[in-house]
Design a protein around this motif. Sequence first.
Motif, short mmCIF file in Angstrom:
data_model
loop_
_atom_site.label_atom_id
_atom_site.label_comp_id
_atom_site.label_asym_id
_atom_site.label_seq_id
_atom_site.Cartn_x
_atom_site.Cartn_y
_atom_site.Cartn_z
N HIS A 166 0.84 -1.19 0.00
CA HIS A 166 0.00 0.00 0.00
C HIS A 166 0.88 1.25 0.00
O HIS A 166 1.99 1.23 0.51
CB HIS A 166 -0.89 -0.02 1.24
CG HIS A 166 -2.04 0.92 1.15
ND1 HIS A 166 -3.14 0.68 0.36
CD2 HIS A 166 -2.26 2.12 1.75
CE1 HIS A 166 -3.99 1.68 0.49
NE2 HIS A 166 -3.48 2.57 1.33
N VAL A 167 0.34 2.31 -0.55
CA VAL A 167 1.09 3.56 -0.60
C VAL A 167 1.43 4.02 0.83
O VAL A 167 0.65 3.80 1.76
CB VAL A 167 0.26 4.63 -1.38
CG1 VAL A 167 -1.03 4.97 -0.65
CG2 VAL A 167 1.08 5.89 -1.60
N ASP A 168 2.62 4.55 0.98
CA ASP A 168 3.10 5.08 2.26
C ASP A 168 3.44 4.01 3.30
O ASP A 168 3.69 4.35 4.45
CB ASP A 168 2.09 6.06 2.89
CG ASP A 168 2.20 7.43 2.25
OD1 ASP A 168 3.17 7.64 1.50
OD2 ASP A 168 1.32 8.28 2.49
N HIS A 169 3.42 2.76 2.93
CA HIS A 169 3.79 1.74 3.92
C HIS A 169 5.31 1.58 4.02
O HIS A 169 5.79 0.83 4.86
CB HIS A 169 3.07 0.42 3.63
CG HIS A 169 1.65 0.43 4.12
ND1 HIS A 169 0.90 -0.70 4.26
CD2 HIS A 169 0.86 1.46 4.52
CE1 HIS A 169 -0.31 -0.37 4.71
NE2 HIS A 169 -0.35 0.93 4.87
N GLY A 170 6.03 2.27 3.14
CA GLY A 170 7.48 2.33 3.34
C GLY A 170 8.33 1.59 2.32
O GLY A 170 9.50 1.30 2.59
N LYS A 171 7.78 1.34 1.14
CA LYS A 171 8.55 0.61 0.11
C LYS A 171 9.82 1.37 -0.27
O LYS A 171 10.92 0.82 -0.26
CB LYS A 171 7.69 0.40 -1.16
CG LYS A 171 6.43 -0.37 -0.91
CD LYS A 171 5.57 -0.49 -2.15
CE LYS A 171 4.94 0.81 -2.60
NZ LYS A 171 3.87 1.33 -1.74
N THR A 172 9.63 2.66 -0.60
CA THR A 172 10.77 3.44 -1.05
C THR A 172 11.78 3.61 0.07
O THR A 172 12.99 3.49 -0.15
CB THR A 172 10.29 4.83 -1.54
OG1 THR A 172 9.11 4.63 -2.30
CG2 THR A 172 11.32 5.52 -2.36
N SER A 173 11.27 3.85 1.28
CA SER A 173 12.19 4.03 2.41
C SER A 173 13.03 2.77 2.63
O SER A 173 14.23 2.85 2.89
CB SER A 173 11.42 4.34 3.69
OG SER A 173 10.53 5.38 3.48
N ASN A 265 6.61 -3.38 8.30
CA ASN A 265 7.49 -2.21 8.45
C ASN A 265 6.99 -1.25 9.54
O ASN A 265 5.86 -1.35 9.99
CB ASN A 265 7.57 -1.50 7.09
CG ASN A 265 8.59 -0.38 7.09
OD1 ASN A 265 9.60 -0.46 7.80
ND2 ASN A 265 8.34 0.66 6.32
N LYS A 266 7.86 -0.36 9.92
CA LYS A 266 7.58 0.70 10.90
C LYS A 266 7.37 0.13 12.30
O LYS A 266 6.53 0.62 13.06
CB LYS A 266 6.35 1.54 10.48
CG LYS A 266 6.42 2.09 9.05
CD LYS A 266 5.45 3.23 8.83
CE LYS A 266 5.36 3.59 7.36
NZ LYS A 266 4.43 4.66 7.04
N LEU A 269 7.36 2.39 15.44
CA LEU A 269 6.24 3.25 15.87
C LEU A 269 5.55 2.67 17.10
O LEU A 269 5.47 1.45 17.26
CB LEU A 269 5.21 3.38 14.74
CG LEU A 269 5.63 4.18 13.51
CD1 LEU A 269 4.52 4.17 12.47
CD2 LEU A 269 5.98 5.62 13.89
N SER A 301 12.20 -2.03 10.38
CA SER A 301 11.97 -0.58 10.42
C SER A 301 12.93 0.07 9.43
O SER A 301 14.15 -0.05 9.55
CB SER A 301 12.23 -0.03 11.81
OG SER A 301 12.33 1.39 11.72
#
Length: 659
Positions: A166-173, A265-266, A269, A301
Motif C-alpha cells: 500500500h502507498v506510504d507503507h514504506g517501500k521506497t524508504s 514495516n515501521k 512506531l 523498520s
Amino acid sequence: MRVHELARELGLRSSQDILDKLHEHGMQLKNHMSPLTDEQVDIIRKAFPKSATPTPAVLPKPEPQKKTILVRGPIIVKEFAEQLGLKPNQLIAELMMMNIFASINERVDLKIAQQIAEKHGFSFEHEKKIIERKPVTKAPEPAVEPTEDKNEDLATRPPIVTFMGHVDHGKTSLLDKIRNTKVAAGEDGGITQHIGAYTVTINERQITFLDTPGHAAFTQMRARGANLTDIAVIIVDAQDGIMPQTREAIQHARAAKVALMVAINKIDLRGANVDRVKTQLQKEGLAPEDWGGTTICCPVSALTGAGLDHLLEMILLQADMLELKANPGRRAQGYVIEARLEPGMGPTANIVVKRGTLKVGDAITCGPYWGRVKALISDKGIKVRTAGPSLAVKVLGLTAVPEPGMEFQVQANDRVAREMSETALEEKRKQEIAVTPKRLTLDDLMKPASSQAREARKLRLILKGDVQGSLEAIQNSLAGIKSDKVVLDILLASVGNVSSNDVLLARASEAIIIGFHVGKDDGVNATAKREGVEIRLYSIIYELLDEVRNAMVGLLEPIVKQTVVGHAEVLQVFEISRKGTVAGCRCTDGKLTSRARARVKRKGDLLFEGSLISLKRFQNDAAEVRESQECGLRLDNFSSFQPGDIIECFEVEKIAQQL
Ligand code: GDP
C-alpha cells in the motif's frame, strides 16, 4: 541450527537435500527453516561430508567457452577471417594449404569453412538454421540462441526482488535504507547511479532489488512480457495493517506466480502491532511461518534499520528454496527496465540480465533496435566490462531508445544484429499500419473456433465490484458453475472502479475484466484499447453469470455430429460441357438437401466426400428432394459418377459441449 544454515555450512546445493536425507531416516521436518536436533545434525554431517562440492557463494566466473561462429548466406574470405580473428591473407594462406585458391572477396565453401573454424577452436553454425527456427515475426521478440542450457552449465544466480504494498507503507524508504547501508559499504569509488535496479552483497551472496516499487510497475513489466521478479516482498505498515492496495499487491504477485514474502514495516512506531498484521495476513491466506504457515514475515523498520539484516537473510533463504539458476556462459539475454536519450551518451538502456553474461563489444538487439555495447555502467556508477545473470547495468551503444519491458539479446555479430533489427523494424512498421492489438474478448471465447481459447481452457477474470458484499456474492455464484473441463481463475477481486492497473494485470495474464455496478477510471478506455483488453460492465448479476458461463462453454471444442438424411442412386450421367458432370439420380430414402454434404459410394466403397454444388429438379434449383423423386446433382471436385453409385447425404452439426 536450522536446516538452511547447515545446508550453507556444508555447501549443499539445496537445503532440500537435508530434508530428503532425514526423510530417508524417517524424520519429517516441516521446511527449510526447521530447527535440527544434534542427532539430525550428526546424520547430515555424516551423509554430506564437507568436502562435497560447495555451493558457489558468488557467481563463478564462467568457464571460457568454445566460441561460436555464426554465418549466414555466403561466407566471404574477408568477413570469415574477421570472425576467426585472422588477417585475410593468413586465411588465404591457410586455404592455399588446402589447395583452395580464393581471393579476399571470394566465397568459401561451407564445409571448408567449418573445418577451418573448428581448427581454430570455434564451433560453427549456419545462421540460416537459427533464423528458421525462430523467425523474427514479432517486433519485440528477437531470435534466441538455439540451444537450451545444459544442467551442468547452470550456476546459482542472485534473486531479483520487488517491493510491493500500500502507498506510504514504506517501500521506497526500505529500498533506500538497504541501498544506503549495504551498497555504499565496501564499494570503492563511483557515485550511486539510479539505473532501475541495484544489487547488494550479503555474506558474499547477492540480491538484486528493482528500484521501482509497487505492483503497477511490476505488472506493467509483465504486460510487456518481462517477467523479471523472482520474489515479491509485500510491505505492510505495522500500524495501519493490511489496506486495499496490500490486497491488490498480493493478488498481482499471485497472478504472476512469484514467491511471496512479507515485511512488516515501521515497527519503531508506538502503535505498531505485528501480531495484528499477522492475523490479517492469515486471513489473506498468507499464514506466517512462525504461526505454522509457510509465509516468511519479517518485522523491520526502514527508519532505524532494525530487522533489515534478517529480512535480507530471509530473502536469500527464499532464493535457496527457489533454486534460481542461470547459465552465465551463454550470450546474454534480459530485459530493459528504463531507457532514455542522455546528453553526451546517446541512447542508454538500463537492463537486467536474465541469463548469460553481457560484455562490452557484444552486438545486441534490443526490441527492434540494435547496437554494439560501447560501455557498461554498474549501479555503483562504475564502468564494468561484464554483467552476469540477475545484475543490472546501464548499456551504452544502442542506435535508438528502446521501451521498458523490451527484451534484449546478444547476437552473433553486428551484421546479424543489424539484419534482425531491420527485419523487426520492418515488421513493426507493418504492424503499426495494420494492427490493433490482439484482443481476448468474451465474444471470442464464445466462438468455439477461437484457437487461443481452446488451448487455454482456463478463463481468467478480474472482478471489480461496488462493495465487498456484491463481490462475494458474485464469487460464490461463479464458484457454483461446476466444470471439470474449464477452470475459472479469478486473479483479482476488488472494490472500486476499473483502473489502468487492472487493465495491465489483465494484459499480463490474458484475463478479462468484469465489473459489477462500477465504472472506469479516467484514461482506462484508452489504456484498454491500447493493450487490447476487454472490460465488461454489468448491473444485473444473472447477466454477468450467464455471459461468464457462455464464455466457459466457448472454451470447449464443440462436438461434431453427423446425421445421414437420405440416399440417392445414380441412374444416368450427363456431361454438360460448361458445367461439368451432372449425376441424374433418384432419391431412394429420406431426402437430399442442397446445403448438406455428400458421400459417393460404389459397391460399398467410399469414393468421395464433399459438398453439393447444385441440386436441381426439372432445370430448377431445388432446396430439397424427397424419396422417389428424381433430380440432377453436381458435387464439388468430383465428376466420375457411374450409374449405380449411391449418394449418401448427411448434415453436420456442431453441438456445444456441456461444462
Ligand atoms: P511508499 O509509498 O510505500 O514508498 O512509502 P515511503 O517509503 O514513501 O514512506 C512513507 C512514509 O513513511 C514516509 O514519510 C517515511 O518516512 C515513513 N516511513 C517509512 N518507513 C518507516 C519506518 O520504518 N518507520 C517510520 N516511523 N516511518 C517510516
